[in-house]
Design a protein around this motif. Structure first.
Motif, PDB file in Angstrom:
ATOM      1  N   ASP A 119     -29.165 -23.795 -30.477  1.00 56.97           N
ATOM      2  CA  ASP A 119     -28.644 -24.906 -30.558  1.00 56.97           C
ATOM      3  C   ASP A 119     -29.206 -26.147 -31.297  1.00 56.97           C
ATOM      4  O   ASP A 119     -30.342 -25.771 -31.916  1.00 56.97           O
ATOM      5  N   HIS A 120     -28.337 -27.116 -31.581  1.00 55.88           N
ATOM      6  CA  HIS A 120     -29.041 -28.235 -32.161  1.00 55.88           C
ATOM      7  C   HIS A 120     -28.819 -29.760 -31.932  1.00 55.88           C
ATOM      8  O   HIS A 120     -28.802 -30.814 -32.139  1.00 55.88           O
ATOM      9  N   ILE A 121     -29.264 -29.703 -30.372  1.00 60.86           N
ATOM     10  CA  ILE A 121     -28.602 -30.795 -29.470  1.00 60.86           C
ATOM     11  C   ILE A 121     -30.093 -31.894 -29.567  1.00 60.86           C
ATOM     12  O   ILE A 121     -29.961 -32.860 -29.936  1.00 60.86           O
ATOM     13  N   GLU A 122     -31.327 -31.110 -29.414  1.00 62.77           N
ATOM     14  CA  GLU A 122     -32.505 -31.743 -29.448  1.00 62.77           C
ATOM     15  C   GLU A 122     -32.943 -31.635 -30.886  1.00 62.77           C
ATOM     16  O   GLU A 122     -32.830 -30.598 -31.720  1.00 62.77           O
ATOM     17  N   ASP A 123     -33.731 -32.468 -31.486  1.00 67.05           N
ATOM     18  CA  ASP A 123     -34.486 -32.396 -32.887  1.00 67.05           C
ATOM     19  C   ASP A 123     -35.171 -31.115 -32.889  1.00 67.05           C
ATOM     20  O   ASP A 123     -35.005 -30.535 -34.111  1.00 67.05           O
ATOM     21  N   THR A 124     -35.870 -30.682 -31.969  1.00 64.12           N
ATOM     22  CA  THR A 124     -36.830 -29.516 -32.435  1.00 64.12           C
ATOM     23  C   THR A 124     -35.892 -28.249 -32.541  1.00 64.12           C
ATOM     24  O   THR A 124     -35.950 -27.448 -33.349  1.00 64.12           O
ATOM     25  N   GLN A 125     -34.996 -28.243 -31.547  1.00 70.94           N
ATOM     26  CA  GLN A 125     -33.946 -27.342 -31.678  1.00 70.94           C
ATOM     27  C   GLN A 125     -33.202 -27.191 -32.986  1.00 70.94           C
ATOM     28  O   GLN A 125     -32.849 -26.064 -33.665  1.00 70.94           O
TER      29      GLN A 125
END
Length: 147
Positions: A119-125
């Motif tokens: 996923d790409h919701i959070e910056d690290t993800q």
């Protein structure tokens, strides 16, 4: 190895089943994944309806991923479904001055990674997912889509 079911009932301009199969299998081989995926090529109206229904966003989008939600006690190799909007893929490729086929490949891989839990919701993800996309696309001879 990925088993693919491609649905393009309206014969929208899109890659053929063999192309999708090749892209998914290259990713699956690299990530040591097996399973079944269904890809449906949709128009803008269907994309918008799906996006509104499942993401509460009332606009069409390039790719929607629907990971399999089969209980663990049921034996299944179905990884999930992708809905890819042919018109949005074409519009984005033109607007971003990208090769249309490369954009199809990128969005297919992007959607496939969502089926695998990325996923790409959070910056690290987002950093993890984008780095993997860049590597997988490079394996297919495609440059970084994020520059």
């Amino acid at each position: 190895m990925i088993t693919l079911d491609l649905i393009n009932d309206d014969n929208l301009p899109a890659p053929d089943s063999a192309q999708f199969q090749n892209w998914l299998n290259q990713v699956a081989t690299r990530l040591n994944i097996t399973g079944e995926v269904c890809i449906k090529i949709v128009d803008e109206a269907e994309s918008q309806n799906l996006n509104k229904t499942y993401r509460q966003k009332d606009k069409p989008t390039n790719v929607l991923s629907f990971p399999s939600d089969i209980p663990e006690f049921v034996e299944s190799t179905h990884l999930g479904d992708l809905a890819i909007c042919a018109q949005i893929v074409e519009q984005e490729a033109q607007a971003q001055n990208k090769n249309i086929n490369d954009h199809w490949i990128h969005l297919t891989i992007h959607g496939f990674l969502h089926l695998l839990g990325y996923d790409h919701i959070e910056d690290t993800q987002a950093e993890t997912m984008e780095a993997l996309e860049i590597e997988l696309l490079a394996d297919l001879g495609i440059g970084n889509p994020y520059i």
